[in-house]
Write an enzyme that holds these catalytic residues in place. Structure first.
Site, PDB file in Angstrom:
ATOM      1  N   GLY A 150       0.782  -1.227   0.000  1.00 39.27           N
ATOM      2  CA  GLY A 150       0.000   0.000   0.000  1.00 39.27           C
ATOM      3  C   GLY A 150       0.812   1.275   0.000  1.00 39.27           C
ATOM      4  O   GLY A 150       0.252   2.362   0.107  1.00 39.27           O
ATOM      5  N   GLY A 152       2.800   2.339  -2.507  1.00 35.95           N
ATOM      6  CA  GLY A 152       3.036   2.872  -3.841  1.00 35.95           C
ATOM      7  C   GLY A 152       4.406   2.559  -4.387  1.00 35.95           C
ATOM      8  O   GLY A 152       4.966   3.325  -5.182  1.00 35.95           O
ATOM      9  N   LEU A 153       4.979   1.409  -3.999  1.00 34.33           N
ATOM     10  CA  LEU A 153       6.323   1.027  -4.431  1.00 34.33           C
ATOM     11  C   LEU A 153       6.301  -0.067  -5.489  1.00 34.33           C
ATOM     12  O   LEU A 153       7.321  -0.673  -5.787  1.00 34.33           O
ATOM     13  CB  LEU A 153       7.152   0.579  -3.224  1.00 34.33           C
ATOM     14  CG  LEU A 153       7.333   1.645  -2.141  1.00 34.33           C
ATOM     15  CD1 LEU A 153       8.107   1.081  -0.956  1.00 34.33           C
ATOM     16  CD2 LEU A 153       8.039   2.871  -2.701  1.00 34.33           C
ATOM     17  N   SER A 154       5.118  -0.315  -6.053  1.00 33.38           N
ATOM     18  CA  SER A 154       4.950  -1.183  -7.226  1.00 33.38           C
ATOM     19  C   SER A 154       5.301  -2.640  -6.961  1.00 33.38           C
ATOM     20  O   SER A 154       6.064  -3.257  -7.708  1.00 33.38           O
ATOM     21  CB  SER A 154       5.744  -0.639  -8.421  1.00 33.38           C
ATOM     22  OG  SER A 154       5.263   0.625  -8.777  1.00 33.38           O
ATOM     23  N   ASP A 200       6.943   1.343 -14.061  1.00 36.70           N
ATOM     24  CA  ASP A 200       7.135   0.459 -12.915  1.00 36.70           C
ATOM     25  C   ASP A 200       7.871  -0.816 -13.308  1.00 36.70           C
ATOM     26  O   ASP A 200       8.835  -1.229 -12.657  1.00 36.70           O
ATOM     27  CB  ASP A 200       5.792   0.104 -12.288  1.00 36.70           C
ATOM     28  CG  ASP A 200       5.065   1.309 -11.721  1.00 36.70           C
ATOM     29  OD1 ASP A 200       5.702   2.377 -11.603  1.00 36.70           O
ATOM     30  OD2 ASP A 200       3.877   1.184 -11.406  1.00 36.70           O
ATOM     31  N   TYR A 250      -7.294   8.844 -11.612  1.00 36.50           N
ATOM     32  CA  TYR A 250      -6.183   8.500 -12.508  1.00 36.50           C
ATOM     33  C   TYR A 250      -6.686   8.427 -13.948  1.00 36.50           C
ATOM     34  O   TYR A 250      -6.101   9.030 -14.857  1.00 36.50           O
ATOM     35  CB  TYR A 250      -5.588   7.156 -12.074  1.00 36.50           C
ATOM     36  CG  TYR A 250      -4.443   6.670 -12.921  1.00 36.50           C
ATOM     37  CD1 TYR A 250      -3.128   7.026 -12.617  1.00 36.50           C
ATOM     38  CD2 TYR A 250      -4.659   5.849 -14.021  1.00 36.50           C
ATOM     39  CE1 TYR A 250      -2.066   6.574 -13.397  1.00 36.50           C
ATOM     40  CE2 TYR A 250      -3.609   5.391 -14.798  1.00 36.50           C
ATOM     41  CZ  TYR A 250      -2.320   5.753 -14.487  1.00 36.50           C
ATOM     42  OH  TYR A 250      -1.278   5.302 -15.257  1.00 36.50           O
TER      43      TYR A 250
END
Length: 421
Positions: A150, A152-154, A200, A250
């Site tokens: 959760g 956001g580090l892919s 990513d 998005y």
């Protein structure tokens, strides 16, 4: 809102734990692949606008253990969920519980790739035969990882790249790393259903220790930019919130950028220019936006203005890094956050609070929100000697402002996807 790929587990040594679990479940010795998460220093929302991004692979990763089976069954086990999923190579369908889909989507794309003779990964009849064999043969996987969920580090891209790389090695497919990246992205776009850009997966696969990657999302040409971390640490301050706006906003931002491109293209065409010259915001100038977009739609103008400025900001920022001027680069990170918050409007109260708390601190060279927005982390460049004091101060202030316990991650810049044993 995108569901989490995995849940946190108390595992200190993933390769050893994977190997042990693999023996227990399958009585086999696995090949183990490490595929990292990523940070992005600058260049947010520029990837799907065919601009530049500046990511790096980090020292937190997904680990996959894999081995061939003698039948066509696929057995997947998640350490972090303590969950199992089984299917066959001729039944690649969505699982209904998300985490297997990142793996199964890659399998589907590999099989598609195998059937397309035009792909650069298939150069002769021998490789086609190998692909045909792989399509009939199953495999076992055990995986887990220490990428904070959760944040956001892919982690999803890391799992996709680990799977693609593992299948390539296991079956001797001979597919290039670039094509493995495209396979991984297509898996998330088409099977999982998240229309992400290529950043990513590219960062996870092509990462290089102590370097950032300046990636041209239009041509996929890339350059490694030295990232000297001797005097600073990269700290991620996790808001621990993810607002429900994230997914719909998005898609809306993508549509607004496309609308800006359409307006510029049509107005230029009316003036005698060729339509084909404007394919994305990469081909648009600030003057174009002022002339052709602002009079029509102020919101679309703001969105596009941020992207066009961000592309140029990244290119100048790379020169700062090449000159080892971290302070100049850090100022651009603050500028990026300001644009993301006020023009692109993808920040949130919690992210803005964290950036406001550090922006006047001389020990913080740069800070901004990172990722799609509406939650997740801020990324901060902090002088070594101030890390402990700053972390304590910001954690206390954030708890007082929001009532939420902030999480802090220190990350290093590491190599991309590779076999580790």
């Amino acid at each position: 809102m995108k569901k989490r790929l995995y849940m946190p587990a108390e595992i200190s040594d993933y390769p050893s734990t994977i190997r042990s679990k693999f023996r227990e479940l399958f009585n086999q010795e696995p090949v183990i692949i490490r595929s990292p998460g990523r940070i992005n220093l600058i260049g947010e929302h520029t990837d799907y606008n065919m601009g530049f991004v500046l990511p790096a692979a980090i020292d937190k990763a997904i680990y996959i253990g894999i081995q061939i089976r003698e039948d066509n069954e696929i057995h997947l086990h998640s350490l972090d969920y303590n969950d199992h999923h089984t299917t066959t190579t001729d039944q690649i369908v969505r699982s209904g519980k998300l985490w297997p889909d990142y793996i199964l989507g890659v399998v589907e794309q590999v099989l598609r790739f195998a059937q397309d003779d035009s792909n650069s990964g298939i150069t002769n009849a021998t490789k086609q035969h190998v692909f045909a064999s792989a399509a009939k043969q199953g495999f076992n996987i055990v995986f887990g990882g220490d990428i904070p969920p959760g944040a956001g580090l892919s982690s999803s891209a890391a799992l996709e790249c680990a799977t693609a790389y593992a299948l390539n090695e296991l079956f001797g497919l001979g597919v290039s790393k670039m094509d493995l990246v495209k396979i991984s992205q297509a898996a998330e776009n088409e099977f999982v259903g998240m229309k992400c850009g290529i950043m990513d997966q590219f960062a996870s696969m092509f990462g290089k220790q102590n370097h950032l990657i300046r990636l041209d999302c239009q041509s996929l040409e890339y350059t490694y930019i030295p990232f000297n971390l001797k005097a600073v640490k990269v700290l991620l301050f996790d808001t621990r919130v993810k607002h429900s706006l994230a997914s719909s906003a998005y898609n809306e931002r993508r549509e607004q950028c496309e609308e800006g491109v359409r307006l510029v293209r049509e107005r230029k065409s009316e003036g005698g220019s060729q339509k084909s010259e404007v394919r994305s915001l990469r081909d648009v100038t600030e003057e174009d936006l002022l002339s052709y977009v602002k009079p029509v739609n102020e919101v679309v103008y703001n969105r596009c203005t941020f992207i066009v400025a961000e592309i140029q900001r990244l290119l100048v920022g790379c020169k700062d890094l090449e000159n080892n001027d971290i302070e100049a680069f850090g100022k651009k990170m603050f500028e990026t956050h300001d644009g993301l918050s006020k023009l692109y409007e993808v920040s949130c109260k919690e992210l803005d609070i964290l950036v406001d708390m550090v922006k006047d601190d001389p020990n913080v060279l740069g800070a901004r929100m990172m990722g799609g927005g509406f939650g997740g982390c801020t990324i901060n460049l902090v002088k070594n000697e101030a890390v402990e004091r700053l972390t304590k101060k910001v954690s206390e202030m954030y708890k007082k402002e929001t009532g939420v316990e902030m999480l802090v991650y220190e990350v290093g810049v590491e190599n991309g996807t590779q076999i580790i044993s």
